[in-house]
Write an enzyme that holds these catalytic residues in place. Structure first.
Site, PDB file in Angstrom:
ATOM      1  N   LYS B 212      81.853  40.082 113.827  1.00  0.00           N
ATOM      2  CA  LYS B 212      82.264  38.992 114.700  1.00  0.00           C
ATOM      3  C   LYS B 212      83.613  38.489 114.193  1.00  0.00           C
ATOM      4  O   LYS B 212      83.924  38.610 113.006  1.00  0.00           O
ATOM      5  CB  LYS B 212      81.246  37.858 114.696  1.00  0.00           C
ATOM      6  N   THR B 223      86.422  32.797 111.613  1.00  0.00           N
ATOM      7  CA  THR B 223      85.758  33.557 110.549  1.00  0.00           C
ATOM      8  C   THR B 223      85.486  34.993 110.991  1.00  0.00           C
ATOM      9  O   THR B 223      85.110  35.228 112.129  1.00  0.00           O
ATOM     10  CB  THR B 223      84.420  32.892 110.197  1.00  0.00           C
ATOM     11  N   SER B 433      90.222  18.477 124.396  1.00  0.00           N
ATOM     12  CA  SER B 433      90.766  17.785 125.565  1.00  0.00           C
ATOM     13  C   SER B 433      89.765  17.792 126.716  1.00  0.00           C
ATOM     14  O   SER B 433      88.783  18.500 126.675  1.00  0.00           O
ATOM     15  CB  SER B 433      92.079  18.425 126.001  1.00  0.00           C
TER      16      SER B 433
END
Lengths: 433, 433
Positions: B212, B223, B433
């Protein structure tokens, strides 16, 4: 619908889409939002005269070449890009530092073409310009300095400059420094100037400087050019050591995007016309000069491509000053930190990440992080007092201070940077679209 | 141009603008445009079983915890982030490398919370998880490895994981690796898997890996987690040296934005269940393993935040391999180079700049630059054969090769990266946002 009408309609649609795209992507401003309110009222520097002309090097109908004439006795110090691929004018300036000041000097700068990565043609352009300026002003050729900023890899059309040297000479004036600041802009959104005055005994010396930078150079990189003048009388070696010392904590402590131009040039000229001698350890003069340098450096950051936030990164408690600087630059250059700032996100986790990756010494459980006065993290974790809304409120300001105390020594460093916004990508990616 | 051609051109432009507008308004892409067509059909790795569950660590109603059970005799090698602020699970894994393989092993991974910068609470979470997994699978606690990815600085709600360990144990299956790949995603836009098969004498060993990375971790950093399994029988020290060697030219040769996670973890487990012994100098096995590592590394780049171009940077002719790597990373990490690529701009001047600033040795007038097969610059200048339209045409491709030959030695290095787009800023700045 006829084809002509169809084309008209499609063009209208494109115009509309482009406007919406601009609106959707935050965008650049006519003038950077962090710009100072106005250009300062620069003092006359006795012994120096300036002029600027429209030479059409690349831009049509705007000032794009400046000339500075410096009286006999003027000493000149310089600091330049450390790039291994630096431009022909930079190499030429470096070779000329320390030449005999007895017969005066000149500085000619053009915008629109950086004369970088232009092979042997680049050297010929420098030779042609310095030869003609030397003749026109009756100064030795090895006392004519040049700088160029603009597109890279395109031969400099130096004939356009040569044909305007008479005009440059004819319009030299002690009041010409502001026009010179205009002439060296590329896509800088505002002209940059700074000044200081120092009382030495019962007399006064003046310092005035101009800079360009961080506004995008079409279509290449954000060269920084800085020219500072003083009427103080300072020996060549003293001037150089003072400039080199003060550069570390001013121009070498700012970063917009970690990229380095092939053309960065900083020249400091001391005409001596005030008759006031300044030794390199004169603290008031050093402070004033440093103030001018820092002011110009900050203005460069404020005109950073797409910048909406001016950020000071303070690192203390490091094992050494060098370690502190490594941490500070890792934070200031981190795209993740810079985008968080753009988004007004008090994302201290990314500051932790930047410290961790910097390579300099840190202990996870000792460091503390502050956004302004707000303590956000300490003892290897978020501070128990920290409230997210306090961090979020702080991040809405235009000017931010991020402080990190590592608590492993007494090394300290401060650097300045700006945020990474859609405006940056737009200026640098969309240029040719 | 005829009017019909003009209309066609304008329509094409509209289509492009509409796509950009959609990207700017909505959010990036459901699946990265550079994603592989499908997830590979991973082989069963004898001696290993996998499961995945929905534990609600952070995400609701999706797989977010995976478990791997590894048979007695399985050797495990690891490579981890070099961050000075690495996470509790990383520190725990590092301490456990090389422990006795006789009684089997397990790997538990969660998404949604990275358990990084969580102070003493972080260690307690690791302790709780490894204790319970050890009990459930009857393996020693010092043979239970964990990895966590997700938000930073928030205590890991490890009770949610503990309550699912029975379910994880009850659903272990040799076919569970694809589900495990799904469970470790954070905002990865696609699950990442790769495989290889190696004939050794008349027998066959299998390699399968999942990864991943680079999809954004809300709201923190990208990560990278990688888990590779093989049924080959490889001694502990041999496995570690092989993994460390091959990491340099695979996972350590990719960069999305130069930022380093506090949690990066790469584990390689060899169950030995095939009964086929592999020595560390077995070239075919090394090649196959390297192939799997490189494939996963490239998939991480292809899922780079906002990426629209997959870029290989090849540097040759450097004074040393280390110099070549420094140049290659300077090019690959340069925001100006990356934005130029996003804008499909054959801006070789920025490549020159990146070489110049890298700090490694280069001679301006010796280096040459190619975009694909197109020679753009040589002998300190733009190549006389170069036509801008050739460069511009090449840059329109999704996959690009930028080659630099420095002509000062025989050092070489290749790294992979992606472009820097509005998507990157949007994902990283606009999150809150």
């Amino acid at each position: 619908m006829g084809k002509t009408a169809k084309i008209k309609k499609l063009k209208k649609k494109i115009k509309k889409l482009q406007a919406r795209l601009t609106a959707a992507q935050t965008h650049t401003h006519a003038v950077a939002p962090l710009a100072p309110k106005s250009f300062p009222d620069l003092p006359v520097i006795a012994g120096a005269r300036f002029s600027a002309v429209k030479a059409g090097v690349k831009y049509a109908d705007r000032l794009d070449v400046m000339l500075a004439e410096l009286q006999p006795g003027t000493t000149i110090a310089g600091v330049f890009t450390r790039s291994a691929t630096r431009s022909a004018p930079v190499l030429d300036c470096q070779a000329k530092l320390g030449s005999d000041p007895a017969e005066g000097a000149a500085i000619l700068v053009n915008a629109g073409n950086s004369n970088a990565f232009t092979g042997a043609a680049g050297d010929r352009s420098v030779e042609a310009i310095t030869t003609e300026v030397a003749k026109a002003l009756s100064v030795p050729k090895n006392r004519v300095y040049t700088a160029s900023t603009g597109v890279i890899g395109v031969p400099l059309p130096h004939d356009r400059i040569l044909s305007r040297i008479d005009a440059l000479k004819g319009t030299l004036t002690p009041e010409g420094l502001e026009q010179a600041a205009q002439a060296i802009r590329t896509t800088d959104t505002f002209a940059k100037g700074a000044k200081a005055e120092v009382k030495i005994g019962d007399r006064t010396v003046q310092i005035a400087g101009i800079a360009k930078g961080s506004g995008m150079i079409a279509p290449d990189m954000a060269t920084m050019l800085v020219f500072i003048f003083t009427d103080a009388k300072i020996a060549q070696d003293d001037l150089q050591s003072m400039l080199s010392d003060l550069t570390e904590s001013s121009f070498n402590s700012i970063t917009v995007d970690s990229d380095t131009s092939t053309s960065d040039t900083l020249l400091l000229a001391a005409t001596g016309a005030s008759g006031v001698e300044v030794k390199p350890d004169h603290q008031a003069f050093r402070d004033a000069l440093h103030g001018v340098m820092l002011d110009l450096a900050h203005q460069v950051v404020r005109d950073g491509e797409g910048a909406t936030k001016f950020v000071e990164v303070r690192v203390t408690g490091a094992k050494s000053d060098a370690d502190a600087r490594t941490h500070a630059l890792a934070i200031a250059n981190s795209p993740l930190v810079k985008t968080a700032i753009a988004g007004e996100d008090p994302n201290w986790g990314r500051v932790v990440m930047a410290i961790g990756k910097s390579g300099a010494y840190a202990e996870r459980d000792k460091l503390s992080i502050r956004f302004g006065e707000v303590l956000v993290a300490e003892k290897g974790w978020v501070s128990p007092e920290y409230r997210e809304q306090d961090g979020a409120r702080y991040m809405k300001q235009d000017e931010l201070i991020i402080s990190v105390d590592l608590d492993v020594g007494s090394g300290a460093s401060t650097v300045w940077t700006c945020d990474l916004t859609h405006g940056y990508v737009q200026i640098n990616a969309d240029y040719r679209s």
